[in-house]
Enzyme design. Structure first.
Site, short mmCIF file in Angstrom:
data_model
loop_
_atom_site.label_atom_id
_atom_site.label_comp_id
_atom_site.label_asym_id
_atom_site.label_seq_id
_atom_site.Cartn_x
_atom_site.Cartn_y
_atom_site.Cartn_z
N HIS A 1 -67.52 10.48 -143.51
CA HIS A 1 -66.49 11.52 -143.56
C HIS A 1 -66.71 12.24 -144.89
CE1 HIS A 1 -64.48 8.27 -141.26
NE2 HIS A 1 -63.83 9.22 -140.62
N ASP B 1 -65.48 10.41 -147.91
CA ASP B 1 -66.04 9.08 -148.18
C ASP B 1 -67.08 9.21 -149.28
OD1 ASP B 1 -64.78 8.15 -145.88
OD2 ASP B 1 -66.60 8.30 -144.65
C1 XLS Z 1 -61.18 5.49 -136.23
C2 XLS Z 1 -62.45 6.11 -135.91
C3 XLS Z 1 -63.11 6.82 -137.08
C4 XLS Z 1 -64.15 7.76 -136.57
C5 XLS Z 1 -64.58 8.81 -137.52
O1 XLS Z 1 -60.66 4.67 -135.50
O2 XLS Z 1 -63.29 5.16 -135.33
O3 XLS Z 1 -63.63 5.91 -137.98
O4 XLS Z 1 -65.28 7.07 -136.13
O5 XLS Z 1 -63.52 9.56 -137.98
#
Ligand code: XLS
Ligand code: NI
Ligand code: NI
Length: 444
Positions: free
Chosen positions: A106, A109
């Site tokens: 993200h 991140d």
């Molecule tokens: C949350 C999601 C998230 C997505 C990306 O439950 O899995 O991590 O993969 O935003």
């Protein structure tokens, strides 16, 4: 400056394939990246990826009932951009030692969010220069990037589906920037996950307007992508709830219906996460199967839930029946095109040692490699497949079956047929036999 010379896991060397090494946690027993299975090297069928958030950011194992249980020594007293770079150094050492060639993140991140949009963008520019350098050095590439439209309090009522147009536009700024940096880094996919795109109460919600808004954001993104000549495949990641009570991208079928409704179907594929699928009340591989059947399985966020906890616990996928079922579907569709198997997983809060990060990934990679081997054998021998074909045979052998399928029959014809043939015989579904045969492949 790259600190590439510094080692953060000095006691761990490159993980090798050692099928005979029982009891050694730091080697693969089944994953042999270059071994060819049904015409392709294992690493191409599997296309493993590490997710940046759970593995290098996370909350130190904090949960709603307790504080963090571990700190990562490599973070020291670092902050801001310096901390971000340190995490990237650690991450690339980790990817290299595991032999994983892709990663995902993200926006916030990998770079700290700033006080303003401009400051955030500047941080992302600095960090993506650094990431690009690392990618070139290691030949490890970006599988996908996404925007975090759920952590910052401004998004508490949604990002794309917010009642306030100002928040919607803030979300647009993040989406556009992720498209730009993803292109810069050569990312092959762009994920949209709508954790706060949904509602908590229908009393205060304009459901249809919110879905219209989301579709408009997608249309603008599609248009921007076209104008810029970007190529990353757009993926929507369905999830029925958590954090929001009801999320609009409920599951694969709902998301495909949404894409058809708004005429967006040609521009998107799906990124499926089995733990989300179970949260929707389906069995773990249901959405992978459905997405693949409709030609829309772009990528997988490979993880598993805990049957007793129910929530998105993001456990490492260690179950052989599940990995074999997933790999059977992938073999059937000929593998991934742009996507891969991204480990959207976190080590348990009690697994506090850095080596546990390796063990989680190695265990899951091996489980998938073994699943691939089992699925390949099942496909080659075709026993289960031919049992299913047999079960549906009347649709092929009976001329009316083909006529119905081709849309050439009338309701009257079907009624006449039913009358002429009388009461159909009861044919056993033989589920237990299917399960027995499957188990012979898994454990035989
Ligand atoms: C949350 C999601 C998230 C997505 C990306 O439950 O899995 O991590 O993969 O935003
Ligand atoms: Ni995910
Ligand atoms: Ni998830």
């Amino acid at each position: 400056m790259s600190e590439s010379s510094k080692e953060f896991f000095p006691d761990i060397s490159k993980i090798e394939y050692k099928p005979e090494s029982k009891g050694d946690a730091l080697s693969f027993k089944h994953y042999n990246p270059d071994e060819v299975i049904l015409g392709k090297p294992m690493k191409e069928w599997l296309k493993f990826s590490v997710c940046f958030w759970h593995t290098f950011v996370g909350g130190g194992g904090a949960d709603p009932f307790g504080s963090p249980t571990y700190i990562r020594d490599w973070e020291g007293d670092l902050e801001g951009i310096e901390l971000a770079k340190r995490r990237i150094d650690v991450a690339f050492e980790f990817f290299t030692k595991l032999g994983i060639e892709y990663y995902c993140f993200h926006d916030f991140d990998v770079a700290p969010e700033g006080e303003t949009i401009e400051e955030s963008h500047n941080n992302l520019d600095v960090i993506t220069d650094y990431l690009l350098e690392k990618q070139k050095e290691t030949n490890i590439n970006l599988l996908w990037a996404t925007q975090n439209l759920f952590s910052n309090p401004r998004y508490m009522n949604g990002g794309m589906t917010n009642p306030d147009v100002q928040v919607f536009c803030y979300a647009a700024a993040q989406i556009q920037k992720v498209m730009d940096i993803n292109h810069k880094l050569g990312g092959t996919n762009h994920v949209f996950w709508g954790g706060r795109e949904g509602y908590q109460s229908l009393l205060n919600t304009e459901f249809k307007s919110e879905c219209d808004q989301m579709a408009m954001m997608y249309k603008m993104a599609v248009d921007y992508k076209k104008r810029k000549g970007y190529t990353a495949q757009f993926l929507i990641e369905p999830k029925p709830r958590e954090p929001t009570k009801h999320q609009y991208d409920y599951d694969a079928q709902t998301t495909l219906a949404f894409l058809h409704e708004y005429d967006l179907i040609d521009h998107f594929q799906l990124n499926i996460e089995p733990n989300h699928t179970t949260l929707a009340g389906h069995e773990a591989v249901h959405d992978i199967y459905v997405a693949s059947l409709y030609g829309k399985l772009g990528s997988i966020d490979s993880n598993t839930g805990d049957i007793l906890l129910g929530w998105d616990t993001d456990n490492f996928p260690m179950d052989l029946a599940q990995s074999t079922a997933v790999m059977s579907i992938l073999l059937e569709q000929g593998g991934f095109v742009t996507g891969g198997l991204n480990f959207d997983c976190k080590v348990r809060r009690e697994s506090v040692d850095p080596v546990d990060l390796f063990i989680g990934h190695i265990g899951a990679m091996d489980n998938y490699a073994l699943g691939l081997r089992k699925a390949a054998k099942m496909k080659e021998e075709g026993v289960l497949k031919s049992m299913v074909v047999e079960r549906y045979l009347s649709w092929e052998t009976d001329p009316l079956g083909t006529k119905i399928k081709n849309g050439e029959a009338s309701l009257e014809e079907c009624v006449e047929y039913a009358k002429a043939k009388g009461e159909p015989k009861k044919t056993s579904g033989k589920q237990e036999l299917y399960e027995m045969v499957r188990n012979q492949y898994l454990y035989g």
